[in-house]
Design a protein around this motif. Structure first.
Motif, short mmCIF file in Angstrom:
data_model
loop_
_atom_site.label_atom_id
_atom_site.label_comp_id
_atom_site.label_asym_id
_atom_site.label_seq_id
_atom_site.Cartn_x
_atom_site.Cartn_y
_atom_site.Cartn_z
N ARG A 1 0.87 -1.19 0.00
CA ARG A 1 0.00 0.00 0.00
C ARG A 1 0.90 1.22 0.00
NH1 ARG A 1 -4.33 0.37 4.39
NH2 ARG A 1 -4.61 2.30 3.25
N VAL A 2 0.58 2.18 -0.88
CA VAL A 2 1.47 3.32 -1.04
C VAL A 2 1.38 4.25 0.17
CG1 VAL A 2 2.15 5.25 -2.51
CG2 VAL A 2 1.30 3.14 -3.55
N CYS A 3 2.54 4.62 0.65
CA CYS A 3 2.70 5.50 1.80
C CYS A 3 3.63 6.64 1.38
CB CYS A 3 3.30 4.72 2.97
SG CYS A 3 3.64 5.70 4.44
N TYR A 4 3.22 7.86 1.65
CA TYR A 4 4.01 9.04 1.32
C TYR A 4 4.46 9.73 2.60
CZ TYR A 4 1.85 8.40 -3.28
OH TYR A 4 1.44 7.89 -4.48
N TRP A 5 5.19 10.81 2.43
CA TRP A 5 5.57 11.68 3.54
C TRP A 5 4.80 12.99 3.38
CZ3 TRP A 5 7.51 11.54 8.17
CH2 TRP A 5 7.90 12.73 8.79
N GLY B 1 -10.25 6.28 2.37
CA GLY B 1 -10.56 4.98 1.78
C GLY B 1 -10.10 4.88 0.34
N GLN B 2 -9.55 5.94 -0.21
CA GLN B 2 -9.12 5.98 -1.60
C GLN B 2 -7.65 5.54 -1.71
OE1 GLN B 2 -11.88 7.25 -3.80
NE2 GLN B 2 -12.70 6.73 -1.80
N GLN B 3 -7.38 4.32 -1.32
CA GLN B 3 -5.99 3.86 -1.24
C GLN B 3 -5.39 3.51 -2.59
OE1 GLN B 3 -5.31 0.10 0.76
NE2 GLN B 3 -7.42 -0.51 0.37
N ASP C 1 -7.91 3.06 -5.85
CA ASP C 1 -9.32 2.93 -5.46
C ASP C 1 -9.94 4.31 -5.50
OD1 ASP C 1 -9.12 0.21 -4.96
OD2 ASP C 1 -8.83 0.46 -2.82
N GLY C 2 -10.95 4.50 -6.32
CA GLY C 2 -11.66 5.77 -6.36
C GLY C 2 -10.81 6.90 -6.88
N VAL C 3 -10.92 8.06 -6.23
CA VAL C 3 -10.23 9.27 -6.67
C VAL C 3 -8.87 9.38 -5.98
CG1 VAL C 3 -12.39 10.44 -7.18
CG2 VAL C 3 -11.35 10.73 -4.92
N ALA C 4 -7.94 10.03 -6.67
CA ALA C 4 -6.61 10.22 -6.09
C ALA C 4 -6.45 11.59 -5.45
CB ALA C 4 -5.53 10.04 -7.16
N CYS C 5 -7.19 12.58 -5.91
CA CYS C 5 -7.01 13.96 -5.45
C CYS C 5 -7.90 14.28 -4.26
CB CYS C 5 -7.30 14.92 -6.60
SG CYS C 5 -6.94 16.64 -6.20
N HIS C 6 -7.36 15.06 -3.33
CA HIS C 6 -8.13 15.46 -2.16
C HIS C 6 -9.30 16.37 -2.50
CE1 HIS C 6 -5.63 19.07 -2.55
NE2 HIS C 6 -6.54 19.68 -1.81
N THR C 7 -9.34 16.87 -3.75
CA THR C 7 -10.46 17.71 -4.19
C THR C 7 -11.64 16.87 -4.68
OG1 THR C 7 -9.71 17.88 -6.48
CG2 THR C 7 -8.85 19.52 -4.90
N GLY C 8 -11.49 15.55 -4.67
CA GLY C 8 -12.54 14.66 -5.14
C GLY C 8 -12.45 14.34 -6.62
N ARG C 9 -11.39 14.77 -7.27
CA ARG C 9 -11.19 14.48 -8.68
C ARG C 9 -10.36 13.21 -8.84
NH1 ARG C 9 -11.55 19.96 -7.99
NH2 ARG C 9 -12.77 21.09 -9.53
N ARG C 10 -10.49 12.59 -10.00
CA ARG C 10 -9.75 11.35 -10.27
C ARG C 10 -8.25 11.56 -10.13
NH1 ARG C 10 -9.14 5.99 -10.12
NH2 ARG C 10 -7.78 5.30 -11.78
N ASN C 11 -7.74 12.69 -10.64
CA ASN C 11 -6.31 12.99 -10.51
C ASN C 11 -6.13 14.45 -10.12
OD1 ASN C 11 -5.71 14.71 -12.94
ND2 ASN C 11 -6.44 12.90 -14.04
N CYS C 12 -4.91 14.80 -9.80
CA CYS C 12 -4.60 16.15 -9.32
C CYS C 12 -4.34 17.15 -10.44
CB CYS C 12 -3.38 16.11 -8.41
SG CYS C 12 -3.66 15.19 -6.88
N PHE C 13 -4.36 16.69 -11.68
CA PHE C 13 -4.00 17.55 -12.81
C PHE C 13 -5.27 17.94 -13.58
CE2 PHE C 13 -0.40 14.97 -11.65
CZ PHE C 13 0.56 15.93 -11.46
N LYS D 1 -16.00 16.50 1.28
CA LYS D 1 -16.58 16.35 2.62
C LYS D 1 -16.96 14.89 2.88
CE LYS D 1 -18.31 21.04 2.67
NZ LYS D 1 -19.44 21.85 2.32
N ALA D 2 -17.38 14.19 1.83
CA ALA D 2 -17.71 12.78 1.98
C ALA D 2 -16.47 11.93 2.18
CB ALA D 2 -18.48 12.30 0.75
N LEU D 3 -15.35 12.37 1.63
CA LEU D 3 -14.09 11.63 1.76
C LEU D 3 -13.46 11.81 3.14
CD1 LEU D 3 -12.36 12.39 -1.65
CD2 LEU D 3 -13.45 10.26 -0.96
N TYR D 4 -13.53 13.03 3.64
CA TYR D 4 -12.77 13.37 4.85
C TYR D 4 -13.65 13.75 6.04
CZ TYR D 4 -9.25 13.36 1.28
OH TYR D 4 -8.45 12.98 0.23
N GLY D 5 -14.94 13.72 5.86
CA GLY D 5 -15.84 14.02 6.96
C GLY D 5 -15.76 15.44 7.46
#
Length: 134
Positions: free
Chosen positions: A54-58, A73-75, A97-109, A129-133
């Motif tokens: 599972r990918v882990c960043y800093w 949950g978007q691992q 899994d799902g979207v990669a971007c914290h904005t709810g988009r598939r990618n950050c670009f 808000k649904a991703l992060y409560g």
């Protein structure tokens, strides 16, 4: 008797981390080639990624390990981790899994120059808000 270094330790020894001990990592969807995001890794996050799959960043803002999808949950599951020719950038081929971007988009670009202006070219697929409560 000492044991030989693990494959993970050998890879980490090849990485040219910056002055802060970080290396950029591009995450790419393994089957489509879609570039999902860029984040930072340190030696500990690389080792964890390789050991768990599972990918882990800093997280530079939190100064802590950031296990992608731990909150949302978007691992990202690692398919392959590659080091570029200069040793200063990683490419993580992942199954997202799902979207990669914290904005709810598939990618950050999702912003591009169109008709001389910066334009949003992709709408959110999920409400953050649904991703992060939040």
């Amino acid at each position: 008797m000492t044991s030989a270094p693990s494959a993970a330790a050998r890879l980490i020894a090849e990485i040219r981390f910056d002055g802060n001990g970080l290396v950029p990592c591009i995450a790419q969807q393994h089957d489509t080639g879609e570039v999902l995001m860029m984040a930072w890794m340190n030696a500990e996050s690389v080792a964890e990624t390789l050991s768990t799959g599972r990918v882990c960043y800093w997280s530079r803002s939190r100064q802590a390990l950031w296990r992608k999808g731990e909150t949302s949950g978007q691992q990202q599951r690692l398919v392959d981790l590659r080091l570029d020719c200069d040793g200063d950038t990683l490419l993580a081929l992942v199954d997202q899994d799902g979207v990669a971007c914290h904005t709810g988009r598939r990618n950050c670009f999702f912003r591009a120059i169109r008709d001389g202006a910066v334009t949003t070219i992709a709408d959110p697929l999920v409400d953050p808000k649904a991703l992060y409560g939040a």
